[in-house]
Enzyme design. Structure first.
Site, PDB file in Angstrom:
ATOM      1  CG  ASN A   9      -1.823   1.212   1.274  1.00 29.84           C
ATOM      2  OD1 ASN A   9      -1.708   2.125   0.460  1.00 29.84           O
ATOM      3  ND2 ASN A   9      -2.739   1.229   2.226  1.00 29.84           N
ATOM      4  N   PRO A  10       1.119   1.855  -1.148  1.00 24.32           N
ATOM      5  CG  PRO A  10       0.853   2.793  -3.279  1.00 24.32           C
ATOM      6  CD  PRO A  10       0.456   1.607  -2.439  1.00 24.32           C
ATOM      7  CB  THR A  40      -3.224  -1.182  -2.826  1.00 28.92           C
ATOM      8  OG1 THR A  40      -2.579  -0.164  -2.044  1.00 28.92           O
ATOM      9  CG2 THR A  40      -2.936  -2.546  -2.216  1.00 28.92           C
ATOM     10  CB  THR A  72      -2.556  -2.859   3.961  1.00 29.72           C
ATOM     11  OG1 THR A  72      -2.547  -1.436   3.854  1.00 29.72           O
ATOM     12  CG2 THR A  72      -2.144  -3.462   2.631  1.00 29.72           C
ATOM     13  CB  THR A 234     -10.218 -17.036  24.751  1.00 30.72           C
ATOM     14  OG1 THR A 234      -8.899 -16.718  25.225  1.00 30.72           O
ATOM     15  CG2 THR A 234     -10.545 -18.482  25.094  1.00 30.72           C
ATOM     16  CD  GLU A 289     -10.186  -0.236   7.070  1.00 30.77           C
ATOM     17  OE1 GLU A 289     -10.957   0.314   6.254  1.00 30.77           O
ATOM     18  OE2 GLU A 289      -9.062   0.215   7.354  1.00 30.77           O
TER      19      GLU A 289
END
Length: 309
Positions: A9-10, A40, A72, A234, A289
């Site tokens: 991911n640049p 990407t 990423t 867990t 996200e």
């Protein structure tokens, strides 16, 4: 040395991803290491690339190295979730890097391996899986943590920020999150959360947020779950309820050092399988996200992921 694949991911960490990749690429060429690289181009692209790479002559794909941030890596593990015989490596280049903290991964590890200064170790750990109750066919995986409530609400507001594009164009990205946080603080309403584990159902009222953690670190280094161990099957669950406005921020200060665990209104427990229910749809994020809303079920992944460090 076997064929290596890279997903980079640049733009991670204010384009730190590209800088890190160039330094690694220089060593790969110098040492004549056979490799292929993929950069990407947009959010979600790492997952697509991982899925495509896993279909390229699978006998060759034994090692996949990810250069970027937690987001990423999150995309890649979801792209490769059906491939059990691949060893992953991660080179942290993002802003938060909770994954590298949780697994003691350093930027220099891969360079040292390429130079044959260090012999890598392979470690295994279990991902968490999210099952959406509205659509049981939809499953996603997370490495670090799940956040329900206020922090997810802030993230959502940041993504929906009315002048986001203007701020990004003016290189004022750093103001988007604080302004979104202020707006979220004024509009967020605490909620009632029901948690069903293997043994019982518990209900919590006036909840600000809940965290499900696979390792201690959260939100850029805060020790939300100080005793969490990624090698266990867990999760450590942290639920924060009944917090006055100012006390909530004091709690976050203590959380930075893992000293919040005995505060009033903080409940911590462990579970292998847990389902969250709320009356209203409350947003949640996985590894930072935004993924959806309650209700959903969490469980440990059936087979462990192998990380080479």
């Amino acid at each position: 040395m076997s064929h290596w694949f890279f997903i980079i991911n640049p733009t991670a960490g204010h384009r730190n991803g590209l800088r890190v990749w160039k330094s690694i690429q220089k060593e790969l060429i110098k040492r004549k290491v056979e490799h292929r690289s993929f950069l990407t181009e947009h959010p979600g692209h790492a997952e697509v690339l991982a899925r495509q790479i896993s279909t390229i002559q699978e006998y060759k794909l034994k090692r996949l190295i990810v250069i970027g941030g937690d987001g990423t890596m999150h995309e890649v593990v979801n792209g490769l979730k059906d491939v059990d015989d691949i060893e992953l490596s991660f080179v942290p280049a993002g802003a938060y890097n909770d994954f590298s903290r949780g697994f003691s991964i350093k930027k220099i590890d891969l360079i040292q391996e390429i130079k044959k200064v260090k012999r890598p170790l392979t470690r295994t750990f279990h991902l968490g899986s999210v099952n959406f109750l509205q659509d049981k066919s939809q499953i996603l995986y997370f490495m670090n943590h799940i956040g329900i409530g206020f922090d997810a609400y802030v993230n959502k507001k940041a993504m929906e920020f009315p002048l986001r594009r203007v701020f990004l164009f003016l290189r004022l990205r750093f103001l988007v999150y604080p302004l979104s946080h202020l707006h979220a603080s004024a509009t967020f309403k605490p909620f009632t959360l029901a948690c069903t584990t293997e043994d019982e159902t518990r209900e919590f009222h006036d909840v600000w947020f809940a965290v499900v953690s696979n390792h201690p670190f959260y939100g850029g280094g805060m020790k939300a779950a100080p005793l969490a161990n990624p090698r266990e099957k867990t999760f450590d669950i942290v639920i924060v309820e009944n917090q006055p406005f100012l006390k909530k921020y004091w709690l976050l200060c203590l959380m930075a050092f893992g000293k919040h665990t005995k505060m009033d209104g903080v409940t911590m427990f462990k579970a292998k399988d847990i389902t969250f229910y709320t009356k209203d749809k409350i947003p949640f994020h996985a590894d930072g996200e935004i993924m959806g809303t309650t209700p959903f079920r969490l469980a440990s992944s059936p087979s462990p992921l192998r990380i080479k460090t």
